[in-house]
Enzyme design. Structure first.
Site, short mmCIF file in Angstrom:
data_model
loop_
_atom_site.label_atom_id
_atom_site.label_comp_id
_atom_site.label_asym_id
_atom_site.label_seq_id
_atom_site.Cartn_x
_atom_site.Cartn_y
_atom_site.Cartn_z
N VAL A 123 4.19 1.40 1.35
CA VAL A 123 5.47 -0.14 2.04
C VAL A 123 5.69 -1.34 1.03
O VAL A 123 4.05 -1.60 0.27
CB VAL A 123 4.09 -0.32 3.11
N ASP B 182 -3.93 8.41 17.63
CA ASP B 182 -4.77 8.70 15.80
C ASP B 182 -5.01 7.67 15.59
O ASP B 182 -4.51 6.02 14.76
CB ASP B 182 -3.72 8.56 14.78
N PHE C 187 2.83 9.34 2.32
CA PHE C 187 4.88 9.86 3.21
C PHE C 187 5.49 8.65 2.57
O PHE C 187 6.67 8.99 1.94
CB PHE C 187 4.66 8.87 4.65
N GLY C 188 5.08 7.63 2.12
CA GLY C 188 5.58 6.78 0.57
C GLY C 188 5.01 5.25 0.64
O GLY C 188 3.99 5.32 0.84
N LYS D 180 8.44 0.26 5.05
CA LYS D 180 8.02 1.11 4.54
C LYS D 180 9.33 2.17 3.90
O LYS D 180 9.87 2.35 4.70
CB LYS D 180 7.73 2.70 5.72
N GLY E 279 0.65 -1.54 -0.18
CA GLY E 279 -0.04 0.14 0.20
C GLY E 279 1.19 1.63 0.02
O GLY E 279 2.08 1.32 0.06
#
Lengths: 604, 380
Positions: free
Chosen positions: A21, A127, A18-19, A36, A14
């Protein structure tokens, strides 16, 4: 740990802003891990924040928290190696349908164990939501994604930074009144509701509005005979608005609903259900494999090296193009000292086909590849774009309800010319998101009128008011609004017209306002246009206090399901056709607000 | 916490530091594993005493006894020294203990006074700070030590002690803590501060990034101290900085250190340091090469240092020469430099400004009317 070991990177699991995985195998142990990749080049200032996340993660050791293993740099990508959880996130698992109470009770118990651990360690997750709860294939439940977690140096101290995802945020977090561990308990309650209903309360409301609703409204409750009494009470206990009266994780573990919960193995049903559901669907037949980008940028014309009389700069010969690489060796940090070096390390084995057959070393264990059907393999084109940093004014429709924690807005200059707005990037950014054909054609009568209102009414009004305003901060705010408006004009004159029309209608329907402002239809005096949006912006600005926004930019957990997006699109407050403009404007204002915060805390 | 109440009468507060000391000195010897387990328990007990639990409140009297006990047994030093040897959970406990102890003030102390343990460290046991820094030698202790350090560094005296630590210092001055510091004596480069360069640029991301964060705090928190320090140790500092950090092969080290350099130079307090820095042609060369780095963020950070050279109204002849030699190239290059930053107004303005400055330079170098106040000690 990373010294001398090597990872075989398998397919993509996915991606987020941020980048990406990836699933991978640690060659020395045969263990499957998740890696990641964070592209540091695409973030302006996040290195310290990422380090913060890693230091929170690396000091966690609990069976209820995803285990951090290692992190290292490869060029400008940071690799963070984590425990792999094959079941996927609860948000993924919700796709085939909501969970039943028995499953939720188990998940809540495990989450409470996780929270109990974190809280006694002086950590606040901040979160908690279905997207951040991962399941193993055996049904183990673990907390993930510590991007906005806080480490308190004093266990009794409080935070007042504004982080989280609006729908799941506790009232005290939104009000910035100072909060502690109890904020996570509220979010847990919301998550429980999310698991039973498929979405958090207020999901149909615009996230910006939710920020006002949560502190104002009575706490959400589960109502109806379809829920058990214990479950309803558990949710009610979590969702006590007064955080002092809200129970701790430890106390909630004694709750009847939790006490009666079954074994985690029962959660395998959820994982299996998802696999079946995936099986029944046509999905992309090819998993996305890891592709190493060695040096993709073409060097600038190298004859242009600087002339220094003493030092001779060695010109770079840069011919390496994209190559696929199957086995990545990790020796400390500098894998590649330069392109030449990188080139040397390549060998013929690194052909793309290598992917489909795992290297012999890792075969013996039970880590044989199986299509992880529980894991989404949707091509996340959009998310990828998110990490490329070019997203001017781009409203993110996934906001809140799926993985994303806070959307990214690019700064827009104070320059209010049309030229600036109509540059390609900008247009692309907006039109892409609104699913409209690129380019703006002025075809309808409304759009002609829209352009006219801009040139005859809005723009001159802004100019005039701007000229009359002396206070620097006010001027700036005004010029930003003008800027945003001109963006709207460039992209959606029709919407602009509608917006003005609606505003005038509203003004007229309010007796007090109509007597003071714009009594005649069609006329619009200075300042009027700002009334509504400004009020919002002003109110939001009062609540600013957020050194963590930067890290938010990276928060977008895993995959954003397409169907989710469609669902969102039908909800009020999202994108009604013909109403995009209002949302856009609200988004712009919200973005301004975020920017304001960011400016206020440049160092963080 | 059950063991606090249930077991046989526990050792009292005063005994805890003594006990910890005894255990900590033996964790390396035979039976170390057992001792280390015992130590873990002692530390956990100390932690709970200091921070309370979610159920129990703390007692200031008890804490006071504990803190004075720790000072008496020199436990802070021992903990710092052995941090990396402690088991995973104990390292975290030790970190918490440090934080609380170094913050603790007796209830009757005046609000302006320093916490007692901190003032003990600053005035007579600065080695505790040095050993905390040495925590970066080991991956195990880096995060815990770094967290404690950054908290302590809020006090300017702690920052000064770390900056001015030097084995060449006379032993009597070293023992005098803060009073033993001589700001005008140049550093030998063997003090603990100078190890940060290698800690930042070693292999592990976790250690390097944490060390950098502390390094940055050291150099930005207490402006007057740092300005004085950099002026005195200008060459030594920038030689290390340029060779190890700016040229680092690690992307993170490189990018962060360019950015920090820009911050240091543009800080008003460091005006003398800045003028001396931009006087050197060598420095400009490093910077111009950064502009051509293949990574955009490195280029961008490099730009913010480069602009200082160009904007300087009193450019040295060396700097002028380099700029003039490359004038056409620079003008052409800057036109298209980071073109896609279309929304960064400040950047665009600054880029335009630089272009104008370079274009308007006189064709041959002119002797500057003003020389940097801080004359470099070793002409090169």
């Amino acid at each position: 740990m990373s010294d001398g070991s090597a990872y075989t990177v398998l397919q993509e699991l996915g991606s987020g802003s941020f980048g990406v995985v990836y699933k991978a195998i640690e060659n020395s142990t045969g263990e499957v891990v998740a890696i990641k990749h964070i592209d540091l080049e695409s973030s302006e200032d996040d290195i310290q924040e990422i380090q913060q996340e890693i230091s929170v993660l690396s000091t966690c050791a609990s069976p209820f928290v995803t285990q951090y293993k290692a992190s290292f740099l490869r060029g400008h990508k940071l690799w963070i190696v984590m425990e792999y959880l094959g079941g996927g996130s609860c948000l993924d698992l919700l796709k085939p349908g909501s969970f039943n109470e028995a499953h939720i009770a188990i998940i809540c118990r495990e989450l409470l164990f996780g929270l109990e651990y974190l809280h006694q360690e002086g950590k606040i997750h901040r979160d908690i939501k279905a997207a951040n709860v991962l399941l193993s294939t055996t049904g183990k439940v673990k907390l993930a994604d510590f991007g906005v977690a806080a480490q308190l140096t004093n266990i009794k101290s409080q935070r007042n930074t504004f982080v989280g995802t609006p729908f799941w945020m506790a009232p005290e977090v939104i009000q910035q009144a100072g909060y502690d561990f109890k904020a996570d308990i509220w979010s847990l309650g919301i998550t429980a509701m999310e698991l039973i209903n498929g979405e958090p309360p207020n999901a149909s409301t615009h996230p910006m509005k939710v920020l006002f609703l949560i502190p104002k409204q009575p706490a959400p409750r589960l109502e109806g005979s379809q829920y058990s009494k214990d479950f309803k009470d558990f949710v009610a206990q979590c969702l006590v608005k007064d955080c002092d009266r809200r129970p701790s994780a430890k106390e909630l573990l004694k709750h009847k609903f939790i006490q009666k919960a079954g074994k985690v193995e029962a959660l395998q049903e959820l994982v299996e259900r998802k696999q079946e559901w995936d099986g029944g669907k046509s999905r992309p037949s090819h998993p996305k494999f890891y592709e190493e980008t060695l040096r993709t940028m073409a060097p600038k014309q190298d004859p242009e090296e600087w002339v220094f009389d003493t030092v001779k700069v060695v010109p770079r010969k840069n011919t390496t193009k994209r190559r696929k690489l199957s086995v990545i060796h990790v020796n400390g940090q500098n894998i590649y000292d330069g392109p030449e070096d990188a080139f040397k390390r390549l060998d013929l084995k690194d052909s793309p086909l290598e992917y489909s057959s795992p290297p012999p070393v890792t075969m013996k264990k039970s880590t044989v590849r199986r299509q992880p059907s529980a894991v989404q393999l949707i091509t996340p084109v959009k998310q990828r774009q998110a990490s490329t940093q070019k997203r001017p004014l781009q409203p993110d429709l996934n906001f809140g309800n799926s993985g994303s924690t806070v959307r990214v807005f690019r700064r827009v200059s104070d320059n209010s010319t049309l030229a600036q707005v109509s540059n390609d990037d900008n247009l692309e950014g907006v039109t892409r998101d609104e699913n409209r054909p690129p380019g703006v054609e002025i075809s309808t009568k409304e759009s002609v009128l829209g352009r006219r209102t801009f040139s005859k009414v809005v723009d001159p009004s802004f100019q005039e008011l701007h000229a009359q305003t002396s206070n620097q901060a006010k001027r700036e705010a005004l010029s930003r609004l003008a800027d945003a408006w001109s963006a709207l004009d460039a992209i959606d004159p029709e919407g602009e017209y509608q917006l003005l029309k609606l505003m005038i209608d509203r003004v007229q329907s309010d007796s007090k306002l109509s007597s003071l402002l714009a009594p005649e239809k069609g006329s619009l005096k200075d300042g009027t246009p700002q009334v509504t949006p400004r009020k919002n912006a002003g109110k939001l600005i009062l609540a600013q206090n957020n050194p963590h926004l930067q890290s938010h930019r990276r928060r977008q957990s895993t995959v954003q399901p397409d169907e989710h997006r469609e669902k969102l699109a039908n909800l009020p407050g999202q994108a009604h056709s013909g109403m995009e403009h209002t949302k856009q404007l609200a988004d712009v204002l919200y973005g301004r607000w975020l920017d304001g915060l960011r400016n206020k805390w440049p160092a963080v | 916490m059950s063991f606090l109440f249930n077991r046989r009468p526990r050792t009292n507060t005063v005994d805890l530091p003594k006990q910890a000391k005894e255990q900590i000195t033996k964790i390396n010897g035979p039976g170390g594993a057992v001792k280390s387990e015992e130590l873990a328990k002692t530390l956990t007990q100390m932690k709970f005493m200091l921070q309370g639990t979610q159920e129990t409140e703390t007692s200031p009297e008890q804490i006071f006894a504990l803190v004075t006990g720790m000072i008496h047994e020199d436990l802070l030093y021992l903990l710092a020294l052995n941090l990396y040897r402690l088991p995973f959970e104990s390292r975290k406990d030790a970190q918490v203990i440090f934080s609380y102890v170094l913050r603790f003030k007796p209830p009757n102390a005046s609000p302006k006074s320093d916490p007692i343990a901190l003032s003990h460290v600053i005035n007579s046991r600065p080695q505790v700070l040095v050993e905390l820094c040495n925590g970066y030698e080991h991956k195990e202790s880096a995060t815990a030590a770094g967290t404690v350090l950054r908290e302590v560094l809020k006090h300017d005296s702690a920052a000064a002690l770390i900056l001015y630590d030097d084995p060449n210092k006379s032993p009597e001055n070293a023992a005098r803590g803060l009073n033993g510091i001589q700001v005008d004596v140049r550093q030998s480069g063997k003090g603990v501060f100078w190890n940060f360069f290698s800690w930042i640029d070693q292999g592990s991301f976790e250690v390097g990034a944490d060390a950098f964060t502390t390094f940055r705090e050291l150099l930005t928190k207490h402006k007057q101290i740092v300005a004085q320090y950099l002026s005195t140790n200008f060459d030594l500092f920038f030689d290390n900085y340029n060779d190890i950090l700016m040229k680092s092969s690690s992307y993170v080290t490189k990018r962060q250190s360019i950015k920090l350099l820009g911050e240091i130079l543009l800080d008003r307090a460091n005006y003398a340091v800045m003028t001396a820095y931009v006087d050197r042609g060598e420095h400009l060369k490093i910077c111009m090469n950064l502009l051509r780095d293949e990574r955009k963020m490195v280029q961008y950070e490099g730009f913010h240092v480069f602009k200082v050279f160009v904007a300087n109204p009193h450019k040295s002849v060396a700097v002028q020469k380099i700029l003039l030699n490359n004038r056409d190239k620079l003008l052409k290059f800057l036109q298209h430099f980071l073109e896609d930053r279309t929304e960064d107004e400040q950047f665009i303005d600054e880029r335009e400004f630089l272009i104008k400055q370079i274009r308007n330079m006189p064709p041959t170098p002119v002797e500057p009317t003003q020389k940097p106040a801080l004359l470099s000690q070793q002409p090169r």
